[in-house]
Design a protein around this motif. Sequence first.
Motif, PDB file in Angstrom:
ATOM      1  N   MET A 181       0.834  -1.204   0.000  1.00 15.35           N
ATOM      2  CA  MET A 181       0.000   0.000   0.000  1.00 15.35           C
ATOM      3  C   MET A 181       0.860   1.243   0.000  1.00 15.35           C
ATOM      4  SD  MET A 181      -2.865   1.244   2.782  1.00 15.35           S
ATOM      5  CE  MET A 181      -1.657   1.910   3.933  1.00 15.35           C
ATOM      6  N   SER A 182       0.582   2.152  -0.897  1.00 19.71           N
ATOM      7  CA  SER A 182       1.309   3.411  -0.941  1.00 19.71           C
ATOM      8  C   SER A 182       0.819   4.339   0.146  1.00 19.71           C
ATOM      9  CB  SER A 182       1.111   4.079  -2.306  1.00 19.71           C
ATOM     10  OG  SER A 182       1.607   5.381  -2.281  1.00 19.71           O
ATOM     11  N   LYS A 183       1.735   4.933   0.894  1.00 23.37           N
ATOM     12  CA  LYS A 183       1.358   5.867   1.946  1.00 23.37           C
ATOM     13  C   LYS A 183       0.736   7.135   1.378  1.00 23.37           C
ATOM     14  CE  LYS A 183       2.609   3.670   5.694  1.00 23.37           C
ATOM     15  NZ  LYS A 183       1.616   3.313   6.710  1.00 23.37           N
ATOM     16  N   SER A 184       0.950   7.384   0.082  1.00 21.25           N
ATOM     17  CA  SER A 184       0.476   8.632  -0.496  1.00 21.25           C
ATOM     18  C   SER A 184      -0.991   8.583  -0.907  1.00 21.25           C
ATOM     19  CB  SER A 184       1.329   8.989  -1.725  1.00 21.25           C
ATOM     20  OG  SER A 184       1.165   8.011  -2.729  1.00 21.25           O
ATOM     21  N   ASN A 185      -1.517   7.375  -1.145  1.00 20.83           N
ATOM     22  CA  ASN A 185      -2.902   7.342  -1.593  1.00 20.83           C
ATOM     23  C   ASN A 185      -3.766   6.339  -0.863  1.00 20.83           C
ATOM     24  OD1 ASN A 185      -1.967   4.989  -2.641  1.00 20.83           O
ATOM     25  ND2 ASN A 185      -2.214   5.537  -4.789  1.00 20.83           N
ATOM     26  N   GLY A 186      -3.292   5.799   0.257  1.00 20.42           N
ATOM     27  CA  GLY A 186      -4.106   4.923   1.076  1.00 20.42           C
ATOM     28  C   GLY A 186      -4.616   3.701   0.345  1.00 20.42           C
ATOM     29  N   PHE A 187      -5.652   3.094   0.911  1.00 22.05           N
ATOM     30  CA  PHE A 187      -6.239   1.887   0.325  1.00 22.05           C
ATOM     31  C   PHE A 187      -7.734   1.942   0.571  1.00 22.05           C
ATOM     32  CE2 PHE A 187      -7.100  -2.645  -0.227  1.00 22.05           C
ATOM     33  CZ  PHE A 187      -6.300  -2.930  -1.329  1.00 22.05           C
ATOM     34  N   PHE A 188      -8.501   1.708  -0.472  1.00 20.54           N
ATOM     35  CA  PHE A 188      -9.948   1.913  -0.443  1.00 20.54           C
ATOM     36  C   PHE A 188     -10.664   0.577  -0.575  1.00 20.54           C
ATOM     37  CE2 PHE A 188     -13.637   4.308  -2.759  1.00 20.54           C
ATOM     38  CZ  PHE A 188     -14.405   4.217  -1.603  1.00 20.54           C
ATOM     39  N   ILE A 189     -11.370   0.171   0.486  1.00 15.59           N
ATOM     40  CA  ILE A 189     -12.104  -1.092   0.523  1.00 15.59           C
ATOM     41  C   ILE A 189     -13.596  -0.797   0.641  1.00 15.59           C
ATOM     42  CG2 ILE A 189     -12.466  -3.259   1.776  1.00 15.59           C
ATOM     43  CD1 ILE A 189      -9.624  -2.961   2.897  1.00 15.59           C
ATOM     44  N   THR A 190     -14.389  -1.468  -0.170  1.00  8.23           N
ATOM     45  CA  THR A 190     -15.834  -1.308  -0.066  1.00  8.23           C
ATOM     46  C   THR A 190     -16.503  -2.661   0.171  1.00  8.23           C
ATOM     47  OG1 THR A 190     -16.117  -1.452  -2.478  1.00  8.23           O
ATOM     48  CG2 THR A 190     -15.900   0.756  -1.519  1.00  8.23           C
ATOM     49  N   PHE A 191     -17.654  -2.597   0.833  1.00  6.84           N
ATOM     50  CA  PHE A 191     -18.495  -3.771   1.047  1.00  6.84           C
ATOM     51  C   PHE A 191     -19.824  -3.521   0.351  1.00  6.84           C
ATOM     52  CE2 PHE A 191     -15.394  -4.631   4.219  1.00  6.84           C
ATOM     53  CZ  PHE A 191     -15.473  -5.977   4.529  1.00  6.84           C
ATOM     54  N   GLU A 192     -20.247  -4.487  -0.445  1.00  4.03           N
ATOM     55  CA  GLU A 192     -21.498  -4.389  -1.176  1.00  4.03           C
ATOM     56  C   GLU A 192     -22.356  -5.617  -0.891  1.00  4.03           C
ATOM     57  OE1 GLU A 192     -22.410  -1.809  -2.687  1.00  4.03           O
ATOM     58  OE2 GLU A 192     -20.672  -0.750  -3.503  1.00  4.03           O
ATOM     59  N   GLY A 193     -23.626  -5.533  -1.274  1.00  6.24           N
ATOM     60  CA  GLY A 193     -24.499  -6.679  -1.108  1.00  6.24           C
ATOM     61  C   GLY A 193     -25.926  -6.271  -0.843  1.00  6.24           C
ATOM     62  N   PRO A 194     -26.822  -7.243  -0.861  1.00  9.80           N
ATOM     63  CA  PRO A 194     -28.243  -6.969  -0.659  1.00  9.80           C
ATOM     64  C   PRO A 194     -28.563  -6.715   0.809  1.00  9.80           C
ATOM     65  CG  PRO A 194     -27.890  -9.316  -0.890  1.00  9.80           C
ATOM     66  CD  PRO A 194     -26.561  -8.662  -1.130  1.00  9.80           C
ATOM     67  N   GLU A 195     -29.828  -6.430   1.075  1.00  5.20           N
ATOM     68  CA  GLU A 195     -30.278  -6.189   2.442  1.00  5.20           C
ATOM     69  C   GLU A 195     -30.059  -7.446   3.293  1.00  5.20           C
ATOM     70  OE1 GLU A 195     -31.157  -3.099   2.756  1.00  5.20           O
ATOM     71  OE2 GLU A 195     -31.295  -2.756   0.591  1.00  5.20           O
ATOM     72  N   GLY A 196     -29.571  -7.245   4.520  1.00  4.08           N
ATOM     73  CA  GLY A 196     -29.422  -8.347   5.459  1.00  4.08           C
ATOM     74  C   GLY A 196     -28.237  -9.250   5.228  1.00  4.08           C
ATOM     75  N   ALA A 197     -27.292  -8.827   4.397  1.00  7.77           N
ATOM     76  CA  ALA A 197     -26.150  -9.686   4.071  1.00  7.77           C
ATOM     77  C   ALA A 197     -25.027  -9.634   5.105  1.00  7.77           C
ATOM     78  CB  ALA A 197     -25.594  -9.311   2.696  1.00  7.77           C
ATOM     79  N   GLY A 198     -25.123  -8.742   6.084  1.00  7.78           N
ATOM     80  CA  GLY A 198     -24.122  -8.689   7.140  1.00  7.78           C
ATOM     81  C   GLY A 198     -22.932  -7.797   6.839  1.00  7.78           C
ATOM     82  N   LYS A 199     -23.099  -6.836   5.953  1.00  6.07           N
ATOM     83  CA  LYS A 199     -21.994  -5.951   5.577  1.00  6.07           C
ATOM     84  C   LYS A 199     -21.438  -5.191   6.772  1.00  6.07           C
ATOM     85  CE  LYS A 199     -24.105  -3.362   2.651  1.00  6.07           C
ATOM     86  NZ  LYS A 199     -25.369  -3.779   3.310  1.00  6.07           N
ATOM     87  N   SER A 200     -22.323  -4.608   7.564  1.00  2.00           N
ATOM     88  CA  SER A 200     -21.881  -3.753   8.664  1.00  2.00           C
ATOM     89  C   SER A 200     -21.035  -4.529   9.677  1.00  2.00           C
ATOM     90  CB  SER A 200     -23.079  -3.114   9.362  1.00  2.00           C
ATOM     91  OG  SER A 200     -23.812  -2.307   8.467  1.00  2.00           O
ATOM     92  N   SER A 201     -21.440  -5.756   9.968  1.00  4.76           N
ATOM     93  CA  SER A 201     -20.676  -6.588  10.906  1.00  4.76           C
ATOM     94  C   SER A 201     -19.285  -6.875  10.367  1.00  4.76           C
ATOM     95  CB  SER A 201     -21.407  -7.899  11.181  1.00  4.76           C
ATOM     96  OG  SER A 201     -22.649  -7.668  11.805  1.00  4.76           O
ATOM     97  N   GLN A 202     -19.190  -7.171   9.070  1.00  6.41           N
ATOM     98  CA  GLN A 202     -17.897  -7.497   8.482  1.00  6.41           C
ATOM     99  C   GLN A 202     -17.012  -6.260   8.338  1.00  6.41           C
ATOM    100  OE1 GLN A 202     -16.783 -10.442   8.327  1.00  6.41           O
ATOM    101  NE2 GLN A 202     -18.739 -11.402   8.850  1.00  6.41           N
ATOM    102  N   VAL A 203     -17.603  -5.107   8.109  1.00  5.04           N
ATOM    103  CA  VAL A 203     -16.831  -3.858   8.118  1.00  5.04           C
ATOM    104  C   VAL A 203     -16.142  -3.698   9.474  1.00  5.04           C
ATOM    105  CG1 VAL A 203     -17.054  -1.340   8.212  1.00  5.04           C
ATOM    106  CG2 VAL A 203     -18.149  -2.620   6.366  1.00  5.04           C
ATOM    107  N   ALA A 204     -16.895  -3.916  10.554  1.00  6.85           N
ATOM    108  CA  ALA A 204     -16.339  -3.760  11.903  1.00  6.85           C
ATOM    109  C   ALA A 204     -15.242  -4.779  12.175  1.00  6.85           C
ATOM    110  CB  ALA A 204     -17.458  -3.886  12.936  1.00  6.85           C
ATOM    111  N   HIS A 205     -15.448  -6.034  11.762  1.00 16.67           N
ATOM    112  CA  HIS A 205     -14.434  -7.072  11.979  1.00 16.67           C
ATOM    113  C   HIS A 205     -13.132  -6.713  11.241  1.00 16.67           C
ATOM    114  CE1 HIS A 205     -16.696  -9.960  14.256  1.00 16.67           C
ATOM    115  NE2 HIS A 205     -17.636 -10.097  13.323  1.00 16.67           N
ATOM    116  N   LEU A 206     -13.247  -6.297   9.993  1.00 13.03           N
ATOM    117  CA  LEU A 206     -12.056  -5.996   9.209  1.00 13.03           C
ATOM    118  C   LEU A 206     -11.328  -4.781   9.776  1.00 13.03           C
ATOM    119  CD1 LEU A 206     -10.246  -6.666   6.829  1.00 13.03           C
ATOM    120  CD2 LEU A 206     -11.733  -5.245   5.384  1.00 13.03           C
ATOM    121  N   ALA A 207     -12.062  -3.776  10.183  1.00 14.07           N
ATOM    122  CA  ALA A 207     -11.433  -2.580  10.749  1.00 14.07           C
ATOM    123  C   ALA A 207     -10.679  -2.924  12.029  1.00 14.07           C
ATOM    124  CB  ALA A 207     -12.488  -1.521  11.032  1.00 14.07           C
ATOM    125  N   GLU A 208     -11.266  -3.765  12.850  1.00  7.48           N
ATOM    126  CA  GLU A 208     -10.597  -4.173  14.095  1.00  7.48           C
ATOM    127  C   GLU A 208      -9.290  -4.901  13.783  1.00  7.48           C
ATOM    128  OE1 GLU A 208     -11.628  -6.639  18.217  1.00  7.48           O
ATOM    129  OE2 GLU A 208     -12.909  -6.873  16.446  1.00  7.48           O
TER     130      GLU A 208
END
Length: 212
Positions: A1-28
């Motif tokens: 990862m370049s320190k100059s431009n960071g790294f951009f991760i997105t989570f996509e999916g339908p309703e109820g797929a658990g995106k928010s939970s996985q965002v928190a796990h990955l961030a931790e």
Amino acid sequence: MSKSNGFFITFEGPEGAGKSSQVAHLAEYLTSRGMECVLTREPGGTGLAETIRQVVKSHNTGEKVHDATELLLMEAARAQHVREKILPALDAGKVVICDRFSDSTTAYQGGARKLPGNIIGILNDFASAGRKPDLTFLMDLPPEAGFARISSRQSEGFDRFENEKLEFHRQVREAFLKIAHNDPQRVKVIDAAGEELEIAQQIRKITNDTLF
């Protein structure tokens, strides 16, 4: 990862797929590796963009929200979000993890609302200032299973998208899978029907292989 431009991760999916939970796990996990993470979401992420979110998701007067209006509201929120929050964080070398981004517009307003794909592509590119995610996790789940998960929310009232018919959500899922098929290097399909911590481990491994 370049320190100059960071790294951009997105989570996509339908309703109820658990995106928010996985965002928190990955961030931790990434924080434990010494990385500075910025968590955000779309539509929203800044004060102004969150105001637009309330309009686009919860507008409930007698006046119809036309599909074209919905699309432009999504893109307006993104334009503010990207310039005010995402790009500054990436420029500072941070990891940005976003719950939904432009793929959701392609899937919802394109795949399900049937708005022209070429127009959505132009607007997505303009609103995001040309910045695409470096890595996207598509949390794939049949809409019937997703709504079974979020049925407890029904007493509080579903938003405009959750209230759409099942066929709408099937079309959203099909559009997401088409995006993944067309861009397999960026978009990683995750079976969201699995156990939460096992999914988190799978996402962690893919992130390690990509980021480190």
